[in-house]
Structure formats: structure tokens, C-alpha cells
Design an enzyme around this catalytic site. Structure first.
Site, PDB file in Angstrom:
ATOM      1  CB  SER A 288      -0.130  13.903 -13.635  1.00 37.03           C
ATOM      2  OG  SER A 288      -0.232  13.013 -14.701  1.00 37.03           O
TER       3      SER A 288
ATOM      4  CG  HIS B  98       4.480  13.257 -15.850  1.00 35.87           C
ATOM      5  ND1 HIS B  98       4.119  12.198 -15.042  1.00 35.87           N
ATOM      6  CD2 HIS B  98       3.318  13.835 -16.235  1.00 35.87           C
ATOM      7  CE1 HIS B  98       2.805  12.135 -14.962  1.00 35.87           C
ATOM      8  NE2 HIS B  98       2.283  13.121 -15.678  1.00 35.87           N
TER       9      HIS B  98
ATOM     10  CG  ASP C 272       6.390  10.521 -13.126  1.00 36.25           C
ATOM     11  OD1 ASP C 272       7.041  11.574 -13.260  1.00 36.25           O
ATOM     12  OD2 ASP C 272       5.257  10.347 -13.598  1.00 36.25           O
TER      13      ASP C 272
END
Length: 499
Positions: free
Chosen positions: A213, A109, A139
Site C-alpha cells: 500500500s 489507510h 486514499d
């Protein structure tokens, strides 16, 4: 609210010791030496994406010679000619180097949809990055840069060795500030946050925020044991609940992306549902465990009946299947084409069968729901909490004669097939009415459903159903396990109380 948070191992730091009735090991006195050796391997990922402005509003008209004409001409330049002006969207995340040659791991992402990807290193240098491969189910993404000299890299560790309470350290790029170190512990393991079909997250209280992230979660030996992916936060900031993809899942995915540019997961070709307390009791199991096979995918690896509908898979390739959600993960982690031993409970006994796995992405349905649950785990009746009962008027009360568990049954012949639109390949006994307020109504059985099996025995007539239910009652069973097909032949298992 769930929010996505966009070499040689250094020596273990000294631990403080205390002498309270017995000597116990405490947290690290300092992680400075550990952090110093790892910061160079953690990078900031910046991306840009050109997005077309979808604003369809007409360009304002100004009188010729107006003092504002130059301003409007410049501001709306290009509109009404080659389409609306594109705008650039930027985002920031984190990543880490796993190979001195320039391979970098991050979250999918973080780079999804990016036109340009850039890796910013701790020494201030920047390199353009190329996407090697990505996996939306976990992911994860793998990038490649071309450095002029070998980069500082960090190794993967074994996340399976991590225990609740072990110290961990996160490094990332929170809020675009740059390399930031936080320390915490493993709060929990095996968390399912409904982010994907293979959820098995490490939960940590090490501060993780937006921009973390794709950053690494380290053990105290400088090994990566998780990739920071998501947080739970009402404000978007850390409240001490962060989630990392464990390396036991991520390492295999990254290796496949590096070798093939894509994932190549094993595929068993079954549809499954959870084994509830009622289903376990109906099958004579001591406790709920495993994954109940609710159907076999046509054209899948199960070609010769190695696994049958109604089997409960309790062990796969040497790994225990404690609950339904364990099976998709262990299947996906197995190599395509591998012959594996599968332990099932069939007819109340454990049996071992051998199955050769196919490839999930090659399946007829693509990367869809094969091996995923076809029913909700809460009640096992084929409906989620959001589903509603069929929009039909309630049935009138039925006489006691001919009613089995609150259902009125009929043979499945040409007439009933035509009445309910039941497919020709469906066999069993058709339900023609369901009495309101009964156990069958609670399980949302309805007219037109077909009872294929009761307690793993095939049904062909209404008398078969009656006899089998009476037999179960005489054996002291409290629930009847029904295999039910809808009019198109899709199967599900339902437990109906017989009290």
C-alpha cells in the site's frame, strides 16, 4: 474479496527482439538497471498507534502472600487506577519520495490514526515523518521528513498514456520484507471497485501484496504512473489483480495537499443519476451517455438556472462524460472558481452553458454526496438491490377507468397534501394508488409520490399526464420518462413501460 494493500528518470532498458513473420517488440530483457535507480526513492512506512485496552474485566484477586502475587501485580499494574493499560499497534506500508527535500507519498489507510510515522530508506536510515495532508476519497496522503542531504526522488508520469498490455514495475514492502520489485503489465484501465466517488483505477498483474500500500507503480521510463492501493484476493496474497490510483487523478490531489494541506475540489451542486437504455430512448438519444441531472442543490453554484433538472450532461470543460461516474471526477479535478463550459442535452438538443464552480468542502452538506448518484445505476428507479419495497399492504385491483400506466392519479391540493404529508413546495400530480403487477409497480412507484414531469413537460392535472402519455404512444415511444418527487421534494427519474 477486496483488500487494501498496506530525480532523473533512468534509461529505458533494452528490449528483446524476435523475428517471426514480422519483427515485434517483446517484454524487457531485464529491469535491473531500471530498478537499481529507483529503489532508493521507495521507502517503507512504519506507524504506531496507542490504543486503550477496552477490556473491562475485573483484576483477579489473589490471597496475600500467594506465590503468584508478584506476577499478578506486575501483569495488571495500573488497572483499576488510571484506567486500562494502553497497547501499541504497529503497521507497515510503502511510500515514495517525490521531492529531494523530503516529501513522500503514501496511502491514507497506511497512516490513518497513527501517533508516530517513520520512513525507512533503502540504505538503512530512518527519519520521523510528519503528516502534511490526507484525502480519504482517493486514499492518498503526503508526508514530510527532514533529511540532512537531498533524497533520491522519482517523477510523476502521465498515466493517460498507458495502454493495456504496457509493462509496469511495482516496488514496495510486501509483508514487511523490505524493498521488493515485481513486474507485470497494465491489465485494464478505468476500473471502478467502489472504493470511493472518484474510482478510476489502473489494474495490473504485477504482484502486489499486503504492505505494498502506498508504493509506486512505474512505467518503463522510471516514472510513477500509479499508487498501489488495493488487491482482490480471497487469501490476502496476490492473485494477479491489483489496483493503483492513476497519476492523472493523484498528481492534482498531491499538489493540493502540498500547497494547502487539504484538497480543494470543484463543486457543481447537482444530483445525478445514470442514463439507462430506457431513459436514453425516452429522451430521443441515440445511445446512453452522460449524467442525468436529477436535482439542483439549494445554495450551490447553479444559482440562475444555467443547468436544469432533466438536463443530460455529456461534456464538461472540454472532457466527455461517457457515463454518470465520469462527472464527479472531472468536476472534482477542476479548480474552484473556474468558469467552465458544460454541454447538455435539453429538449432533445445540445446546448452549451457556462457555470462557475464552487468548492465541494464549503458546501452546506460538507463533503457529502453532491455530484454523486442519488439512485442505483442498475435500474434507475431510486432503489439499490438492498432496498425493499415500502411496507404497505398491496392495493386492491383498480377499475380501468382513470388508470394511467397502472397508476390512479389526483390533483395535488390541500386535501391530498395533508393525506400524504407532501411538502408545500412540491408541485405536480399525486399518485393515489398503484396497481400490482404493472410497470409502475415494477418501478416501485407508490401512493404519495408526485409526478412532476412526463417527458420533460410539467404536469399540473391528471388529464395532463393522460394526454402526454397518449402523445408519447402516438410518437412510437416505448417508455415514458417521469420526474417523480417524494413527499419531501427529493426528485428522481423513472422510466415506465407503456406497452
Amino acid at each position: 474479496m477486496l483488500v487494501a494493500v498496506s530525480g532523473v528518470a533512468p534509461a529505458l532498458p533494452a528490449f528483446a527482439q524476435t523475428a517471426s513473420p514480422s519483427t515485434t517488440q517483446q517484454g524487457p530483457a531485464s529491469v535491473a538497471d531500471l530498478a537499481e535507480g529507483l529503489l532508493g526513492a521507495v521507502v517503507n512506512i512504519s506507524t504506531s498507534q496507542n490504543v486503550k485496552n477496552e477490556d473491562k474485566a475485573p483484576m483477579p484477586q489473589v490471597p496475600e502472600g500467594s506465590p503468584f502475587q508478584d506476577f499478578f501485580d506486575e501483569f495488571f499494574k495500573g488497572q483499576g487506577q488510571d484506567g486500562n493499560r494502553p497497547r501499541t499497534v504497529n503497521s507497515l506500508g510503502s511510500g515514495f519520495v517525490i521531492d529531494p527535500a523530503g516529501y513522500i507519498v503514501t496511502n491514507n489507510h497506511v497512516i490513518d490514526g497513527a501517533d508516530d510515522i517513520e520512513a525507512n530508506f533503502a540504505d538503512g536510515s530512518k527519519l520521523k515523518a510528519k503528516l502534511i495532508g490526507k484525502d480519504t476519497k482517493t486514499d492518498l496522503a503526503l508526508l514530510k521528513v527532514e533529511p540532512k542531504k537531498p533524497l533520491t526522488a522519482v517523477p510523476f508520469g502521465d498515466s493517460r498514456k498507458m495502454r493495456i498490455g504496457d509493462w509496469v514495475m511495482a516496488i514496495g514492502n510486501p509483508f514487511g520484507l523490505g524493498g521488493t520489485v515485481t513486474v507485470g503489465i497494465v491489465s485494464a484501465r478505468g476500473r471502478n471497485i467502489n472504493a470511493g466517488p472518484y474510482d478510476n483505477f489502473i489494474q495490473t498483474d504485477a504482484a502486489i501484496n499486503r504492505g505494498n500500500s502506498g508504493g509506486p507503480l512505474f512505467n518503463m521510463y522510471g516514472e510513477v504512473i500509479g499508487i498501489n492501493t488495493a488487491i482482490i484476493s480471497p487469501s490476502g496474497g496476490s492473485i494477479g489483480i491489483g489496483f493503483s490510483v492513476p497519476t492523472e487523478l493523484a498528481e492534482n490531489v498531491i499538489n493540493q495537499l502540498r500547497e494547502f494541506g487539504e484538497t480543494r475540489r470543484g463543486w457543481l451542486g447537482v444530483r445525478i443519476q445514470p442514463v439507462t437504455d430506457d431513459i436514453a430512448a425516452s429522451l430521443g438519444m441515440e445511445r446512453p451517455r452522460g449524467a442525468l441531472v436529477a436535482g439542483i442543490i439549494t445554495g450551490g453554484p447553479i444559482a440562475n438556472g444555467e443547468i436544469k433538472t432533466g438536463d443530460v450532461i455529456i461534456r464538461f470543460d472540454g472532457k466527455d462524460v461517457g457515463e454518470m461516474r465520469d462527472l464527479p471526477r472531472v468536476v472534482a479535478e477542476s479548480p474552484v472558481g473556474k468558469a467552465v463550459d458544460v454541454v447538455v442535452i435539453r429538449d432533445g438538443k445540445e446546448q452549451t452553458v457556462k457555470v462557475t464552480l464552487g468548492r465541494l468542502e464549503d458546501s452546506e452538506d460538507g463533503a457529502g454526496a453532491e455530484d454523486n448518484p442519488t439512485v442505483a445505476p442498475e435500474d434507475g428507479d431510486g432503489f439499490t438491490d438492498e432496498d425493499t419495497a415500502p411496507d404497505e399492504p398491496p392495493a386492491a385491483a383498480m377499475p380501468a377507468d382513470g388508470v394511467v400506466l397502472g397508476m390512479k392519479l389526483a390533483p395535488l391540493d390541500e386535501a391530498t397534501r395533508k393525506t400524504y404529508g407532501i411538502s408545500e413546495d412540491v408541485e405536480g400530480v399525486v399518485i393515489t394508488e398503484v396497481e400490482p403487477g404493472t410497470a409502475a409497480a415494477e418501478r416501485r412507484l407508490q401512493a404519495g409520490d408526485v409526478i412532476v414531469e412526463v417527458a420533460q413537460e410539467a404536469m399540473t392535472t391528471p388529464d395532463d399526464v393522460v394526454a402526454r402519455v397518449e402523445s408519447l404512444k402516438s410518437d412510437g415511444r416505448r417508455n415514458a420518462l417521469l420526474m417523480v418527487a417524494n413527499k419531501t421534494g427529493e426528485l428522481r427519474f423513472v422510466t415506465v413501460r407503456m406497452e
